[in-house]
Design a protein around this motif. Structure first.
Motif, PDB file in Angstrom:
ATOM      1  N   MET A 194       0.823  -1.157   0.000  1.00  0.00           N
ATOM      2  CA  MET A 194       0.000   0.000   0.000  1.00  0.00           C
ATOM      3  C   MET A 194       0.885   1.243   0.000  1.00  0.00           C
ATOM      4  SD  MET A 194      -2.590  -1.878   0.108  1.00  0.00           S
ATOM      5  CE  MET A 194      -2.087  -3.558   0.102  1.00  0.00           C
ATOM      6  N   ASP A 195       1.067   1.798  -1.145  1.00  0.00           N
ATOM      7  CA  ASP A 195       1.980   2.920  -1.303  1.00  0.00           C
ATOM      8  C   ASP A 195       1.331   4.266  -1.010  1.00  0.00           C
ATOM      9  OD1 ASP A 195       3.366   1.263  -4.156  1.00  0.00           O
ATOM     10  OD2 ASP A 195       4.047   1.249  -2.088  1.00  0.00           O
ATOM     11  N   THR A 196       0.058   4.297  -0.781  1.00  0.00           N
ATOM     12  CA  THR A 196      -0.630   5.569  -0.597  1.00  0.00           C
ATOM     13  C   THR A 196      -0.783   5.870   0.893  1.00  0.00           C
ATOM     14  OG1 THR A 196      -2.738   4.411  -0.717  1.00  0.00           O
ATOM     15  CG2 THR A 196      -1.911   5.364  -2.767  1.00  0.00           C
ATOM     16  N   TYR A 197       0.286   6.305   1.502  1.00  0.00           N
ATOM     17  CA  TYR A 197       0.253   6.621   2.925  1.00  0.00           C
ATOM     18  C   TYR A 197      -0.592   7.869   3.146  1.00  0.00           C
ATOM     19  CZ  TYR A 197       4.011   3.293   3.318  1.00  0.00           C
ATOM     20  OH  TYR A 197       4.758   2.147   3.267  1.00  0.00           O
ATOM     21  N   GLY A 198      -1.628   7.735   3.925  1.00  0.00           N
ATOM     22  CA  GLY A 198      -2.491   8.869   4.234  1.00  0.00           C
ATOM     23  C   GLY A 198      -3.499   9.171   3.139  1.00  0.00           C
ATOM     24  N   GLY A 199      -3.375   8.505   1.999  1.00  0.00           N
ATOM     25  CA  GLY A 199      -4.308   8.732   0.905  1.00  0.00           C
ATOM     26  C   GLY A 199      -5.374   7.647   0.870  1.00  0.00           C
ATOM     27  N   ARG A 200      -6.206   7.723  -0.145  1.00  0.00           N
ATOM     28  CA  ARG A 200      -7.249   6.729  -0.302  1.00  0.00           C
ATOM     29  C   ARG A 200      -6.696   5.508  -1.021  1.00  0.00           C
ATOM     30  NH1 ARG A 200     -12.986   9.311  -1.281  1.00  0.00           N
ATOM     31  NH2 ARG A 200     -13.436   7.390  -0.183  1.00  0.00           N
ATOM     32  N   ARG A 201      -7.183   4.355  -0.618  1.00  0.00           N
ATOM     33  CA  ARG A 201      -6.776   3.114  -1.276  1.00  0.00           C
ATOM     34  C   ARG A 201      -7.645   2.885  -2.498  1.00  0.00           C
ATOM     35  NH1 ARG A 201      -6.345   0.902   4.358  1.00  0.00           N
ATOM     36  NH2 ARG A 201      -4.121   0.676   4.686  1.00  0.00           N
ATOM     37  N   SER A 241       1.030 -13.624  11.462  1.00  0.00           N
ATOM     38  CA  SER A 241       2.136 -13.831  10.524  1.00  0.00           C
ATOM     39  C   SER A 241       1.699 -13.607   9.074  1.00  0.00           C
ATOM     40  CB  SER A 241       2.732 -15.225  10.689  1.00  0.00           C
ATOM     41  OG  SER A 241       1.811 -16.207  10.275  1.00  0.00           O
ATOM     42  N   VAL A 242       0.497 -14.042   8.719  1.00  0.00           N
ATOM     43  CA  VAL A 242       0.022 -13.829   7.348  1.00  0.00           C
ATOM     44  C   VAL A 242      -0.190 -12.344   7.086  1.00  0.00           C
ATOM     45  CG1 VAL A 242      -1.942 -14.192   5.799  1.00  0.00           C
ATOM     46  CG2 VAL A 242      -0.985 -16.109   7.061  1.00  0.00           C
ATOM     47  N   PHE A 254       1.874  -9.832   4.523  1.00  0.00           N
ATOM     48  CA  PHE A 254       1.173  -9.080   3.478  1.00  0.00           C
ATOM     49  C   PHE A 254       1.498  -7.591   3.569  1.00  0.00           C
ATOM     50  CE2 PHE A 254      -2.549  -6.629   2.080  1.00  0.00           C
ATOM     51  CZ  PHE A 254      -2.565  -7.017   0.750  1.00  0.00           C
ATOM     52  N   ALA A 255       1.532  -7.052   4.789  1.00  0.00           N
ATOM     53  CA  ALA A 255       1.807  -5.622   4.970  1.00  0.00           C
ATOM     54  C   ALA A 255       3.224  -5.265   4.527  1.00  0.00           C
ATOM     55  CB  ALA A 255       1.600  -5.229   6.424  1.00  0.00           C
ATOM     56  N   ARG A 256       4.158  -6.199   4.676  1.00  0.00           N
ATOM     57  CA  ARG A 256       5.541  -5.944   4.269  1.00  0.00           C
ATOM     58  C   ARG A 256       5.737  -6.086   2.764  1.00  0.00           C
ATOM     59  NH1 ARG A 256       8.859  -9.366   8.748  1.00  0.00           N
ATOM     60  NH2 ARG A 256       8.481  -7.971  10.494  1.00  0.00           N
TER      61      ARG A 256
END
Length: 94
Positions: free
Chosen positions: A1-8, A73-74, A78-80
């Protein structure tokens, strides 16, 4: 998720939903298998009440621990961004 603070985007929201579902289902399966392995003999054989209680109790505790560890762990993986960009292929630099 590259949109930090933005909308997904819708694709990112769908990916998160699928990953959460996968984490919960795989964790429930792993917990159920572990519970069956630990507490199963208590139901197949006729041990004394104390032994049966200990097996069932330890099965429940271990199943809950495995469930939580699997979900975390899953979702952390995923977040990484641990998902491959090309499924089934390795990185050509490796």
């Amino acid at each position: 998720m590259d949109t930090y603070g933005g909308r997904r985007t819708q694709g990112e929201r769908d990916a998160i939903t699928v990953e959460i579902g996968y984490a919960l289902c795989s964790a429930a399966f792993a917990g159920a298998v572990l519970f069956g392995a630990v507490a199963g003999p208590a139901y197949l054989f006729a041990p004394p009440a104390g032994v049966r209680g200990a097996l069932v109790g330890s099965g429940v505790v271990l199943a809950v621990v495995v469930f939580l560890v699997r979900v975390v762990s899953v979702l952390v993986r995923f977040a990484r961004g641990g998902q491959p960009s090309q499924p089934g292929r390795t990185n050509p630099d490796s």
